[in-house]
Each structure stands twice: as structure tokens, then as C-alpha cells.
Design an enzyme around this catalytic site. Sequence first.
Site, PDB file in Angstrom:
ATOM      1  N   CYS A 159     -16.584  -8.914   5.855  1.00 15.50           N
ATOM      2  CA  CYS A 159     -15.946  -7.632   5.564  1.00 15.50           C
ATOM      3  C   CYS A 159     -14.693  -7.838   4.732  1.00 15.50           C
ATOM      4  CB  CYS A 159     -15.608  -6.930   6.881  1.00 15.50           C
ATOM      5  SG  CYS A 159     -14.849  -5.335   6.597  1.00 15.50           S
ATOM      6  N   CYS A 204     -19.627  -5.928   3.894  1.00 15.78           N
ATOM      7  CA  CYS A 204     -18.899  -4.723   4.299  1.00 15.78           C
ATOM      8  C   CYS A 204     -17.609  -4.691   3.485  1.00 15.78           C
ATOM      9  CB  CYS A 204     -18.580  -4.780   5.793  1.00 15.78           C
ATOM     10  SG  CYS A 204     -17.614  -3.364   6.361  1.00 15.78           S
ATOM     11  N   CYS A 211       0.503   4.991   6.883  1.00 16.83           N
ATOM     12  CA  CYS A 211      -0.116   4.836   8.212  1.00 16.83           C
ATOM     13  C   CYS A 211       0.868   4.108   9.151  1.00 16.83           C
ATOM     14  CB  CYS A 211      -1.413   4.057   8.090  1.00 16.83           C
ATOM     15  SG  CYS A 211      -2.456   4.663   6.735  1.00 16.83           S
ATOM     16  N   ARG A 225     -17.869  -2.021  18.294  1.00 19.88           N
ATOM     17  CA  ARG A 225     -17.149  -3.293  18.089  1.00 19.88           C
ATOM     18  C   ARG A 225     -15.829  -3.325  18.834  1.00 19.88           C
ATOM     19  NH1 ARG A 225     -16.564  -3.998  12.456  1.00 19.88           N
ATOM     20  NH2 ARG A 225     -18.760  -4.500  12.562  1.00 19.88           N
ATOM     21  N   CYS A 240     -19.393   2.279   8.920  1.00 17.77           N
ATOM     22  CA  CYS A 240     -18.628   1.636   9.985  1.00 17.77           C
ATOM     23  C   CYS A 240     -17.394   2.509  10.165  1.00 17.77           C
ATOM     24  CB  CYS A 240     -18.242   0.222   9.557  1.00 17.77           C
ATOM     25  SG  CYS A 240     -17.120  -0.594  10.696  1.00 17.77           S
ATOM     26  N   CYS A 297       0.835  -1.195   0.000  1.00 19.75           N
ATOM     27  CA  CYS A 297       0.000   0.000   0.000  1.00 19.75           C
ATOM     28  C   CYS A 297       0.874   1.251   0.000  1.00 19.75           C
ATOM     29  CB  CYS A 297      -0.909  -0.008   1.232  1.00 19.75           C
ATOM     30  SG  CYS A 297      -2.010   1.417   1.261  1.00 19.75           S
ATOM     31  N   CYS A 312       0.458   0.424  10.363  1.00 19.87           N
ATOM     32  CA  CYS A 312      -0.030  -0.608   9.443  1.00 19.87           C
ATOM     33  C   CYS A 312       1.069  -1.474   8.827  1.00 19.87           C
ATOM     34  CB  CYS A 312      -0.843   0.038   8.321  1.00 19.87           C
ATOM     35  SG  CYS A 312      -1.629  -1.221   7.279  1.00 19.87           S
TER      36      CYS A 312
END
Length: 359
Positions: A106, A137, A66, A269, A197, A62, A69
Site C-alpha cells: 500500500c 493499494c 487533519c 483490518r 478500502c 500536506c 495527522c
Amino acid sequence: MTTPIPSALGAVRHDWTLTEVQALFALPLMDLLFHAQRVHREHHEPNTLQMSTLLSIKTGACPEDCAYCPQSVRYDTGLEHEALMEVAAVRESALRAREAGATRFCMGAAYRSPKARDLRVIAQMIREVHALGLETCATLGMLSPEQARELKEAGLDYYNHNLDTSPQFYPEIISTRTYQDRLDTLRAVRAADLKVCCGGILGMGESPADRAELLRILANLPEHPESVPINQLVQVPGTPLAGTAPLDPFEFVRAVAVARLLMPRAHVRLSAGRRTMSDEMQALCFMAGANSVFYGEKLLTTGNPDVERDRQLFERLGLRAEAFDGRQHRQAPGHGNALGHESGGCGCARVHAHAETAS
Ligand code: SAM
Ligand code: DTB
Ligand code: SF4
């Protein structure tokens, strides 16, 4: 500090001040848990859990930075990159999740934002998962309004896009996309009539004020997210946040309780990080109003509690699965199920699979 009047807690509001939210955080823990549980029971069936299973449909490489991550191309975490999965393999995985008792599937992809060609393939995945009777999702990074509409048309129910932290702390964590970019994607998702979400990550070295501000901003969105994932940072060696001092577990529990009080109707959650939480801490989070979990042995790239261990924990706590609309699953009387319980056919038993209800 003004403490909100306890009897007024439970109202759906969008005008929370930071001072009010901080006052909730500052309550004695037992008072906070008491109010959170009371408000929880005003808005939700107690002792039920919504269960989502995650699948990484495109892994690693990616371009974003972040700091938490493992999938960012900028950090050497030893992660194997994987191209976008085949539709049939995603369907197989969703089928297994359904058999294990999940109600929502998801699909996560390590994108900054999806390309048109990939979005067409993902739309087909959504159609197939939807046809299995599962809620769908996706979390694919930033979306334009047109992309959000394309996903909606394919049968997507929820889009996950987190604010992650407060706007003040955010620049310490991500430089390649702005807080406003995230808010714009959330607006596009809402405009397409998708359910939202949206939550964040705790334990990244943020201050108590940052946690209060994240929850305040979520609660002051034009509509509360239907689902609010509260993640505890999963520290992955090679990421800049590996080695961050862990958060006091009671501070995490407090944040769950405050999320419940600020967004009374949302499903809160208990998300990433459960594998390193004790059973007792998870029970406190459920007491604080968490009523949803990620279920299945893997999150996206890191581990989650084993299904068998979760079944035992939920059994010990008397928690059962929630159906799509907040009711429990129904099964034919006496029908054994994948979770090893006999169901009375009525939404009475513990967590159970629901192949019939899902078809
Ligand atoms: N690439 C897309 C994006 O960032 O919007 C979707 C996938 S991304 C992995 C989804 C969310 O997972 C992130 O926003 C973050 O909140 C959460 N996440 C990622 N790595 C994490 C970690 N190590 N610990 C806890 N949560 C994490
Ligand atoms: C969310 O809030 N947490 C999930 C989901 N949304 C996509 C992701 C957690 C990822 C944890 C690290 C990993 O497994 O890669
Ligand atoms: Fe990429 Fe999403 Fe990971 Fe950020 S959180 S690096 S956008 S996969």
C-alpha cells in the site's frame, strides 16, 4: 432498544439503523464476541490473516488540517518532508515486503489530491509492484473519476480512503475537506471498478454514538468496502489530538466486532495503533473478527510492531497468512521460508512467505 435477532446476524444488509447498531454495541461483551466469531466463520476461513505493508511514497508538507495527522504542514511534529520517491526505490521496498510475507503493498502519499504529473509516476510504481505479483493499494487523497480510472488501468487493486469518523464529529477533526468530498471520492473509486478500502480512527475523543454512526455509514454504502481499516489513534506530539484521553480497549474491541457483524464479507483490518496494544488485546480483536493487519515495522511515518514480534504473536495464536483470494499460500513441500517456519506445501503451516506464489 431493538436488538437484532442473533440468528439474523450475518446477512449482508445496507439498511442498518443507528438504534440497531447501538444495540449491538450494548450487548454483553462475550455475547458480542460470540456472534462476531460465528458470523466471521460463516464468511471467512478462520485463523487466517491478510497482510498489507505500507510505504510512504511522499511524506509530509500536506496542506490539509487533519487533527490526528503528523504529516499536516500546519503542525510542528518534527517530521522530515520527503518528495515523491523514485520508482526503483518503491519497487525495492515492495520486493522486501513480499519477501517478508506481505501479499498487499500500500503506497501512501501526503496529498490533498494528486497532481497529474505525480499521478503518472505513481501509475508506473503501481505497474512495477503489480508485476511483482503483489496486490496493489494506494492512498493519495481525493480522486476525480478520471484519476481513479488512470490508476485502475495501471493495475491498482485497492484504493484506501477513510471516512475517519461520524459526520457529526468530523468538523472537529478536519476543516479543509468535507465528508461529502470523501463520499464523492469513494464513488469515483467504485465507478472505476477498484476495490474499496475504507474505515476510520477510534480514540480521537469521539462519543460511542459517533463510533456507531461511522460503522453504520460504512455498512450502508451501496457496496460494503472489501477492506475496513479500524485504526486506533496514534498520538503524535505536535498534533492537536496529542494528549486525548485513550479509549477503553474493550470499546475498541467492540467496534471491531460490530464492524464484523455489519460487513460480514469485508476484511476488517486491525490497523494503526497495534504497537501500543497488548498481545491479549490483539487476540481479542482477532476473536472479534479482525482478519487483516498492517505488517512491517513502519506504518507511514510512525512505528508498527517488529516483524519478528508479529511472527511470534501469530505463531502463538495459530494464525497463518491468507493468499490473495482467501486461500492460504502454497509453497513447495519442505521449503523453508522467510518467517522461519517449515511449510508443508499446503497451506497448513503458519504465516509464511510466498516468493513463488507471488511471481
Ligand atoms: N493524504 C491521504 C488522505 O488523507 O486521504 C492519504 C494518507 S492518510 C495518512 C491515510 C489515513 O491514515 C487517514 O485517512 C487516517 O485515517 C489515517 N491516519 C493518519 N494519521 C493517523 C494517526 N495518527 N493515527 C491513526 N490513523 C491515522
Ligand atoms: C489506514 O487506514 N491506516 C494507514 C493507511 N490507511 C494508509 C495509515 C496509518 C497512519 C498512522 C500514522 C502514520 O504512520 O503516519
Ligand atoms: Fe494530509 Fe492525509 Fe494527513 Fe490529512 S491524513 S493531513 S490529507 S496526509
